[in-house]
Design an enzyme around this catalytic site. Structure first.
Site, PDB file in Angstrom:
ATOM      1  N   SER A 123      12.241   5.999   7.486  1.00  9.23           N
ATOM      2  CA  SER A 123      11.930   5.629   8.864  1.00  9.23           C
ATOM      3  C   SER A 123      12.484   4.230   9.132  1.00  9.23           C
ATOM      4  O   SER A 123      12.277   3.318   8.339  1.00  9.23           O
ATOM      5  CB  SER A 123      10.408   5.627   9.054  1.00  9.23           C
ATOM      6  OG  SER A 123      10.084   5.149  10.342  1.00  9.23           O
TER       7      SER A 123
ATOM      8  N   CYS B 269      -0.911   5.057  10.185  1.00 10.35           N
ATOM      9  CA  CYS B 269       0.340   4.369  10.513  1.00 10.35           C
ATOM     10  C   CYS B 269       0.071   3.001  11.121  1.00 10.35           C
ATOM     11  O   CYS B 269      -0.714   2.875  12.050  1.00 10.35           O
ATOM     12  CB  CYS B 269       1.075   5.121  11.598  1.00 10.35           C
ATOM     13  SG  CYS B 269       2.266   6.227  10.994  1.00 10.35           S
TER      14      CYS B 269
ATOM     15  N   HIS C 205       9.832   4.150  20.621  1.00 12.47           N
ATOM     16  CA  HIS C 205       8.729   3.410  21.254  1.00 12.47           C
ATOM     17  C   HIS C 205       8.916   2.933  22.690  1.00 12.47           C
ATOM     18  O   HIS C 205       7.979   2.408  23.284  1.00 12.47           O
ATOM     19  CB  HIS C 205       8.286   2.221  20.400  1.00 12.47           C
ATOM     20  CG  HIS C 205       7.964   2.577  18.965  1.00 12.47           C
ATOM     21  ND1 HIS C 205       7.705   3.862  18.536  1.00 12.47           N
ATOM     22  CD2 HIS C 205       7.867   1.809  17.857  1.00 12.47           C
ATOM     23  CE1 HIS C 205       7.471   3.854  17.239  1.00 12.47           C
ATOM     24  NE2 HIS C 205       7.556   2.634  16.806  1.00 12.47           N
TER      25      HIS C 205
ATOM     26  N   GLU D 152       0.803  -1.213   0.000  1.00 17.31           N
ATOM     27  CA  GLU D 152       0.000   0.000   0.000  1.00 17.31           C
ATOM     28  C   GLU D 152       0.839   1.267   0.000  1.00 17.31           C
ATOM     29  O   GLU D 152       1.938   1.298   0.543  1.00 17.31           O
ATOM     30  CB  GLU D 152      -0.920  -0.011   1.231  1.00 17.31           C
ATOM     31  CG  GLU D 152      -2.012  -1.064   1.064  1.00 17.31           C
ATOM     32  CD  GLU D 152      -2.896  -1.252   2.290  1.00 17.31           C
ATOM     33  OE1 GLU D 152      -4.067  -1.592   2.103  1.00 17.31           O
ATOM     34  OE2 GLU D 152      -2.423  -1.080   3.415  1.00 17.31           O
TER      35      GLU D 152
ATOM     36  N   ASN E 286      -2.670   2.874  16.666  1.00 13.90           N
ATOM     37  CA  ASN E 286      -3.844   2.606  15.835  1.00 13.90           C
ATOM     38  C   ASN E 286      -4.162   1.126  15.938  1.00 13.90           C
ATOM     39  O   ASN E 286      -3.392   0.294  15.465  1.00 13.90           O
ATOM     40  CB  ASN E 286      -3.557   2.964  14.372  1.00 13.90           C
ATOM     41  CG  ASN E 286      -3.465   4.455  14.185  1.00 13.90           C
ATOM     42  OD1 ASN E 286      -4.332   5.208  14.618  1.00 13.90           O
ATOM     43  ND2 ASN E 286      -2.388   4.901  13.555  1.00 13.90           N
TER      44      ASN E 286
HETATM   45  N1  SAH Z   1       9.707  -0.151   9.370  1.00 14.90           N
HETATM   46  C1  SAH Z   1       9.867   1.241   9.584  1.00 14.90           C
HETATM   47  C2  SAH Z   1       8.912   2.066   8.739  1.00 14.90           C
HETATM   48  C3  SAH Z   1       7.499   1.581   8.601  1.00 14.90           C
HETATM   49  S1  SAH Z   1       6.483   1.643  10.035  1.00 14.90           S
HETATM   50  C4  SAH Z   1       9.756   1.593  11.042  1.00 14.90           C
HETATM   51  O1  SAH Z   1       9.372   0.728  11.812  1.00 14.90           O
HETATM   52  O2  SAH Z   1      10.130   2.708  11.393  1.00 14.90           O
HETATM   53  C5  SAH Z   1       6.150   3.391  10.203  1.00 14.90           C
HETATM   54  C6  SAH Z   1       5.802   3.829  11.607  1.00 14.90           C
HETATM   55  O3  SAH Z   1       4.511   3.333  11.993  1.00 14.90           O
HETATM   56  C7  SAH Z   1       6.780   3.318  12.666  1.00 14.90           C
HETATM   57  O4  SAH Z   1       7.146   4.320  13.568  1.00 14.90           O
HETATM   58  C8  SAH Z   1       5.959   2.258  13.338  1.00 14.90           C
HETATM   59  O5  SAH Z   1       6.435   1.967  14.614  1.00 14.90           O
HETATM   60  C9  SAH Z   1       4.584   2.865  13.319  1.00 14.90           C
HETATM   61  N2  SAH Z   1       3.521   1.913  13.625  1.00 14.90           N
HETATM   62  C10 SAH Z   1       3.537   0.574  13.432  1.00 14.90           C
HETATM   63  N3  SAH Z   1       2.375   0.020  13.844  1.00 14.90           N
HETATM   64  C11 SAH Z   1       1.617   1.022  14.327  1.00 14.90           C
HETATM   65  C12 SAH Z   1       0.298   1.098  14.877  1.00 14.90           C
HETATM   66  N4  SAH Z   1      -0.465   0.028  15.000  1.00 14.90           N
HETATM   67  N5  SAH Z   1      -0.166   2.308  15.257  1.00 14.90           N
HETATM   68  C13 SAH Z   1       0.576   3.415  15.079  1.00 14.90           C
HETATM   69  N6  SAH Z   1       1.814   3.416  14.544  1.00 14.90           N
HETATM   70  C14 SAH Z   1       2.339   2.233  14.165  1.00 14.90           C
END
Ligand code: SAH
Ligand code: SF4
Length: 383
Positions: free
Chosen positions: A208, A350, A232, A99, A307
């Site tokens: 990222s 996200c 995180h 996506e 989310n």
């Molecule tokens: N793999 C990379 C980039 C893709 S994820 C990374 O982890 O940075 C992009 C962002 O979305 C990251 O900060 C990730 O931790 C966040 N993310 C993942 N799952 C999520 C969720 N369920 N709710 C909100 N943010 C989330």
């Protein structure tokens, strides 16, 4: 038979950055300025038909027809949110789909791009991670997301001037861990930055990462764009549970890599993304621990309220906790924003990008482990 042979030997020009197009052209007896013309047709005018490239010599066009093609991934579905956010699901073959999300704002248009079909990093809170890993996307599949989205948005807006770009910012924050696919991500980044490609400034392209320390050093050398690091957790014990990558590269190493990256970064700060999970990492003392953790790393914080997605076993944080957390960081002089959720009605936020992945890893087994971990993390909070 001959047709098949030619078909398999033809190259997809969207797999090459401008330097690679130049050497490919040189191999076929064409001068560098021809390569630049070709790159501009593809990435500025967004043309995929050699016959429309009217300033190329007929002989060159004939050669291109024989040896090459231009192919972006095909969209399977397209969704529009009531807030203007758009989401495309792209077919990347063999039953896999990834996506991309376009987020329009007053002063910019941002495209969030995927870099892998699935993800192998196994973060507890991520729906992409939950699906396991299928494969790295090719450069053409990464660049093709921007190519397609920009072309589509321009067509709809009736824009013909190639300098009139709708997508001004690109973030590699879709599905996958970009730094696990550097071989294909770096040529894509170079195309985003190249004046004969998309001409975006290094500040407007963000990668990222979950914190792959060695690959952060490689990115610094090869294409130092803006960097966002998914943090995180303020301590190793919790981060180990939420993000398995931390067991290999704990926080001290990660902070060191951030400091090294800052020497070449296009901005003088790192963006830390901090996902807020209700009752897990959103306590005031955890915000204070974060301040101590990042004291030697110039940074900004972007707080992302979790989310939810089905079966995550994790909860959204309370609104007051989010605001309180942001206040503690801001009061300590760290610029902190809370990410607005966009495209909620089309699951474009996200961590909600799921696509369709044919998992090659042992999914059932992983899900059991994941559920146990989620219970663990929540139980630790109550101790
Ligand atoms: N793999 C990379 C980039 C893709 S994820 C990374 O982890 O940075 C992009 C962002 O979305 C990251 O900060 C990730 O931790 C966040 N993310 C993942 N799952 C999520 C969720 N369920 N709710 C909100 N943010 C989330
Ligand atoms: Fe992969 Fe990023 Fe999701 Fe972690 S948060 S599983 S690194 S996509």
């Amino acid at each position: 038979m001959t047709d098949q042979l030619i078909q398999t030997e033809r190259v997809n020009l969207l797999d090459m950055d401008v330097e690679q197009i130049k050497s490919w052209c040189a191999q076929h007896g064409e001068k560098p300025f021809r390569a630049i013309q070709l790159a501009r047709w593809m990435h500025r005018f967004l043309v995929d038909d050699f016959d429309q490239m009217t300033n190329l010599a007929k002989s060159f066009r004939a050669k291109l027809h024989d040896l090459a093609y231009i192919k972006a991934p095909e969209p399977i579905t397209e969704k529009k949110s009531s807030d203007g956010t758009r989401k495309w699901l792209f077919d990347v073959g063999n039953g896999n789909a990834v996506e991309s999300v376009f987020i329009p704002e007053d002063d910019r248009g941002t495209l969030c791009i995927s870099t892998q079909a699935g993800c192998a990093m196994g973060c507890l809170f991520c729906s992409t991670g939950k699906q396991g890993f299928n494969r790295n996307l090719a450069t053409s599949e990464i660049v093709g997301q921007l190519w397609y989205a920009e072309r589509e948005l321009r067509r709809e807006a009736g824009i013909t001037d190639p300098n009139d770009r709708i997508i001004s910012n690109v973030v590699l924050m879709g599905m996958g861990e970009p730094l696990q696919n550097l071989d294909n991500v770096i040529p894509a980044l170079r195309l985003f930055l190249d004046d004969n490609g998309y001409g975006l400034s290094r500040r407007r392209v963000t990668v990222s990462t979950s914190g792959l320390v060695n690959q952060m050093d490689k990115l610094a050398q090869a294409a130092p764009v803006a960097l966002a690091v998914s943090l995180h957790a303020p301590d190793d014990a919790l981060r180990d549970k939420l993000m398995p990558v931390n067991r290999k590269h704990p926080l001290e190493q990660l902070m060191g890599a951030c400091r090294r990256y800052l020497k070449v970064a296009p901005r003088d700060f790192i963006t830390f993304e901090y996902l807020l999970l209700g009752g897990v990492n959103d306590a005031p003392e955890q915000a204070r621990a974060l301040i101590r953790l990042v004291r030697n790393v110039p940074c900004k914080f972007n707080l992302i309220p979790f989310n939810p997605f089905p079966d995550s076993g994790l909860a959204k944080p309370d609104r007051e906790r989010v605001l309180g957390f942001a206040k503690i960081l801001n009061d300590a002089g760290i610029v902190t924003t809370v990410r607005k959720t966009r495209g909620d009605d089309i699951d474009a936020a996200c961590g909600q990008l799921a696509g369709e992945i044919k998992d090659r890893t042992r999914r059932a087994q992983r899900l059991v482990v994941q559920k146990e971990l989620a219970r663990d993390v929540l139980a630790a909070r109550d101790e």
